[in-house]
Design a protein around this motif. Structure first.
Motif, PDB file in Angstrom:
ATOM      1  N   VAL A   1      16.209 -14.271 -28.817  1.00 31.89           N
ATOM      2  CA  VAL A   1      17.199 -14.987 -28.006  1.00 31.89           C
ATOM      3  C   VAL A   1      18.335 -14.045 -27.612  1.00 31.89           C
ATOM      4  O   VAL A   1      18.778 -14.027 -26.460  1.00 31.89           O
ATOM      5  CB  VAL A   1      17.764 -16.211 -28.779  1.00 31.89           C
ATOM      6  N   ARG A   2      18.796 -13.238 -28.583  1.00 29.15           N
ATOM      7  CA  ARG A   2      19.881 -12.286 -28.303  1.00 29.15           C
ATOM      8  C   ARG A   2      19.486 -11.317 -27.190  1.00 29.15           C
ATOM      9  O   ARG A   2      20.262 -11.086 -26.254  1.00 29.15           O
ATOM     10  CB  ARG A   2      20.234 -11.497 -29.577  1.00 29.15           C
ATOM     11  N   MET A   3      18.276 -10.776 -27.276  1.00 34.60           N
ATOM     12  CA  MET A   3      17.814  -9.830 -26.249  1.00 34.60           C
ATOM     13  C   MET A   3      17.715 -10.512 -24.881  1.00 34.60           C
ATOM     14  O   MET A   3      18.110  -9.948 -23.861  1.00 34.60           O
ATOM     15  CB  MET A   3      16.441  -9.250 -26.644  1.00 34.60           C
ATOM     16  N   ALA A   4      17.195 -11.738 -24.863  1.00 39.03           N
ATOM     17  CA  ALA A   4      17.054 -12.475 -23.595  1.00 39.03           C
ATOM     18  C   ALA A   4      18.415 -12.717 -22.961  1.00 39.03           C
ATOM     19  O   ALA A   4      18.595 -12.564 -21.741  1.00 39.03           O
ATOM     20  CB  ALA A   4      16.337 -13.806 -23.829  1.00 39.03           C
ATOM     21  N   LEU A   5      19.416 -13.074 -23.773  1.00 36.17           N
ATOM     22  CA  LEU A   5      20.759 -13.350 -23.249  1.00 36.17           C
ATOM     23  C   LEU A   5      21.432 -12.080 -22.742  1.00 36.17           C
ATOM     24  O   LEU A   5      22.068 -12.080 -21.678  1.00 36.17           O
ATOM     25  CB  LEU A   5      21.625 -14.007 -24.327  1.00 36.17           C
ATOM     26  N   LEU A   6      21.293 -10.990 -23.479  1.00 30.86           N
ATOM     27  CA  LEU A   6      21.904  -9.718 -23.050  1.00 30.86           C
ATOM     28  C   LEU A   6      21.266  -9.210 -21.763  1.00 30.86           C
ATOM     29  O   LEU A   6      21.955  -8.706 -20.864  1.00 30.86           O
ATOM     30  CB  LEU A   6      21.789  -8.670 -24.167  1.00 30.86           C
TER      31      LEU A   6
END
Length: 475
Positions: free
Chosen positions: A34-39
C-alpha cells in the motif's frame, strides 16, 4: 480516474479479502505494498506515513483479529481510513449569509479556476436554485475575462464586465455593489493565477479576501499535479483561510495523489471534483464513495445518479410502452439508445463507477475503440432515410452501398450493425407484454433502474464488452 493507484489497490483488495487468517507478518506485507502504491501515485510522504500508521494500529487490533472474516475486515479498515484522509462524507457550500454570498476562487494558472467558476455557477443554479453573478479579476491574462464571459453564458449565469486596465480590487467592489443592487444570491469572483506562487499574487488575493469577506474561499487544484499539488496547497493555506478545495481534471488523473494529499495538508474539506470538460462536469465530492472507487469497489450510487439525471425518462417510457404493445424495435430506437449513452457521459464515465470485478482488465485503448465504434454506428444510422430506419427489411445491397458511402465506411460495417440490431431486436421481443417488469420484480424490483431498463436505458455495448474476458454489462 486514479487508474494506476486503483489497479494496484484493487488487486491488493482481492488478495487480502480472502485471507482466513491475519498475522502481523502479512499485515506488514500488505502495508508495504500500500505504501509503495501511494508513493508511486504522488501522495505526499507525511500523508502516506500517517495513513499507514492508522491502518496498522487498527489492523492489529481486536476488530480484525477477532473477526470471522479478517481479510474483509482489513479491507474495510483501509477503505475507512482512505475516506478519512480525504474528509468525512460530504462537505457542502455554506451560503448562510446576507445575500450576495461571495465565493472567492483561488489557485494557480492552468488549474481550471475559470472553467470551475462556470461549472459551480451551473451547480448553484440547478441544484440550489440560486441567482448567480460571476466576475473576473484576472487582468493579466488577455483572454481570461472573455473566457469567463463565454463559459458563464453556457452555465446560464450572469457575468459582470471588467477590463484589463482596471485594478482587481476595484473590479471586485463594483461587482459586489452590482450584485447587491440587483438582488443576486451569489457572487463568484475568479481571481488571477500565476504559473508559480509569487508574493504579488498572494498579496493581491489577500487584499481581495479582506475587501470582500467571502463566505467561501475555494482552492482550485489540478489533480494531475501530484506532489506539486501538495506544495501549492501549503502555500495557499498559509496565505488564505481556505474553506474548501475543488479538484479539477479528475477524469485525466492516472495517479490520484492530489485527492489524498491536499485535504490533510490544508485542513480544508474537498467540496467538489471536476470529472469532465462539460459545463455540468462537476460532482459534489463524497470521500467515502471516492475511496471505494480508488479501491476498485466502484460507485454504483453515483452511477445511478448519473443515469437518472441524463436519461430522457419520457423517451424511455415511450419505448417501454412500444415494447409492451409489441410494435417492434426499429433502427430509430437503436439510434436513440446510442444517443442515451452519450448523454450519460460515454462508456468511460460509466465504467469508472463500476466495481473492478465487473469491468475486467479494460484499458483506455479498449474504451477509446468502443467510443469510436458507437460514433460509427451513429453515423451509419444517420445515413439512412427515416423510412429505412422504420423498416430495416428494405435495406438490400444497393441501399447498403449508398449508406456506407454516406457514412464513410465499408458495406461490411453496415452489415455488422444490422446483425447487432437484429440481436437487440430479438432481445427486445422478450419484453413484449410487460415481461421486463415481471423480470425486474423477480430480481427484487430495482425501482430506480427498472424504468430506465424498461425503456432500454442502457444501449447495447460495443463488440468486446460483456463478452468472455471483457467487462460485464452493469445491470
Amino acid at each position: 480516474m486514479a487508474t494506476a493507484l486503483t489497479d494496484k489497490l484493487s488487486s491488493l483488495v482481492k488478495k487480502i479479502s480472502g485471507q482466513a487468517r491475519i498475522t502481523e507478518a502479512n499485515v506488514q506485507d500488505m502495508l508495504r505494498e500500500v505504501r509503495m502504491a501511494l508513493l508511486e501515485a504522488d501522495v505526499a510522504l507525511p500523508v502516506v506515513r500517517d495513513f499507514i500508521a492508522r491502518v496498522k494500529d487498527k489492523a492489529m487490533g481486536q476488530e480484525v483479529l477477532g473477526s470471522l472474516k479478517p481479510g474483509q475486515a482489513l479491507v474495510g479498515i483501509v477503505n475507512r481510513e482512505l475516506a478519512a484522509t480525504m474528509g468525512e462524507g460530504v462537505a457542502d457550500l455554506d451560503l448562510a449569509a446576507q445575500p450576495p454570498a461571495v465565493i472567492l476562487m483561488s489557485g494557480l494558472q492552468g488549474s481550471g479556476k475559470t472553467t470551475t467558476t462556470a461549472k459551480l455557477s451551473r451547480h448553484l443554479i440547478q441544484k440550489r436554485k440560486k441567482k448567480v453573478l460571476t466576475v473576473s479579476g484576472d487582468v493579466y491574462r488577455p483572454a481570461a475575462i472573455e473566457q469567463l464571459k463565454t463559459v458563464t453564458a453556457q452555465a446560464g449565469a450572469d457575468w459582470f464586465p471588467s477590463t484589463p486596465d482596471q485594478k482587481p480590487l476595484d473590479i471586485a467592489r463594483a461587482a459586489l455593489d452590482h450584485a447587491k443592487k440587483h438582488f443576486y444570491d451569489v457572487l463568484i469572483v475568479d481571481t488571477a493565477g500565476r504559473l508559480a506562487i509569487d508574493e504579488a499574487l498572494m498579496a493581491e488575493i489577500k487584499a481581495l479576501h479582506g475587501a470582500l469577506n467571502p463566505v467561501e474561499t475555494l482552492f482550485v487544484v489540478d489533480a494531475m499535479q501530484g506532489q506539486d499539488a501538495a506544495n501549492t496547497a501549503r502555500a495557499f493555506k498559509e496565505a488564505l483561510p481556505l474553506t474548501g478545495i475543488v479538484l479539477t481534471k479528475m477524469d485525466g488523473d492516472s495517479r490520484g495523489g492530489a485527492a489524498l494529499s491536499v485535504r490533510q495538508i490544508t485542513g480544508a474539506p474537498i467540496k467538489f471534483a471536476g470529472v469532465s470538460e462539460k459545463i455540468d462536469g462537476l460532482e459534489v465530492f463524497d470521500a467515502e464513495r471516492h475511496a471505494g472507487r480508488i479501491l476498485g469497489m466502484g460507485d454504483v450510487v453515483a452511477l445511478v445518479e448519473q443515469v437518472t439525471a441524463n436519461v430522457d425518462i419520457e423517451a424511455a417510457k415511450k419505448l417501454a410502452d412500444k415494447m409492451k404493445s409489441g410494435s417492434g424495435f426499429d433502427l430509430q430506437d437503436f439510434l436513440g439508445q446510442l444517443q442515451q449513452m452519450k448523454q450519460m457521459g460515454g462508456l468511460g464515465s460509466l465504467m469508472d463507477k463500476l466495481p473492478s470485478q465487473m469491468t475486467g482488465k479494460t484499458t483506455d485503448a479498449d474504451l477509446a475503440r468502443a467510443e469510436k465504434d458507437i460514433k460509427r454506428k451513429e453515423g451509419i444510422i444517420n445515413s439512412m432515410t427515416p423510412l429505412e430506419r422504420r423498416k430495416p427489411e428494405l435495406l438490400k445491397a444497393t441501399r447498403k452501398r449508398r449508406i456506407a458511402a454516406g457514412a464513410g465506411v465499408h458495406v461490411q460495417e453496415v452489415n455488422r450493425l444490422l446483425k447487432e440490431f437484429e440481436q437487440m431486436q430479438g432481445m427486445m421481443k422478450q419484453f413484449k407484454g410487460g415481461a421486463l417488469a415481471k423480470m425486474m420484480r423477480k430480481m427484487g424490483g430495482a425501482k430506480g433502474l427498472g424504468g430506465l431498463l424498461g425503456g432500454g436505458g442502457m444501449p447495447p455495448l460495443p463488440p468486446g464488452f460483456g463478452g468472455p474476458g471483457g467487462p460485464k454489462r452493469p445491470f
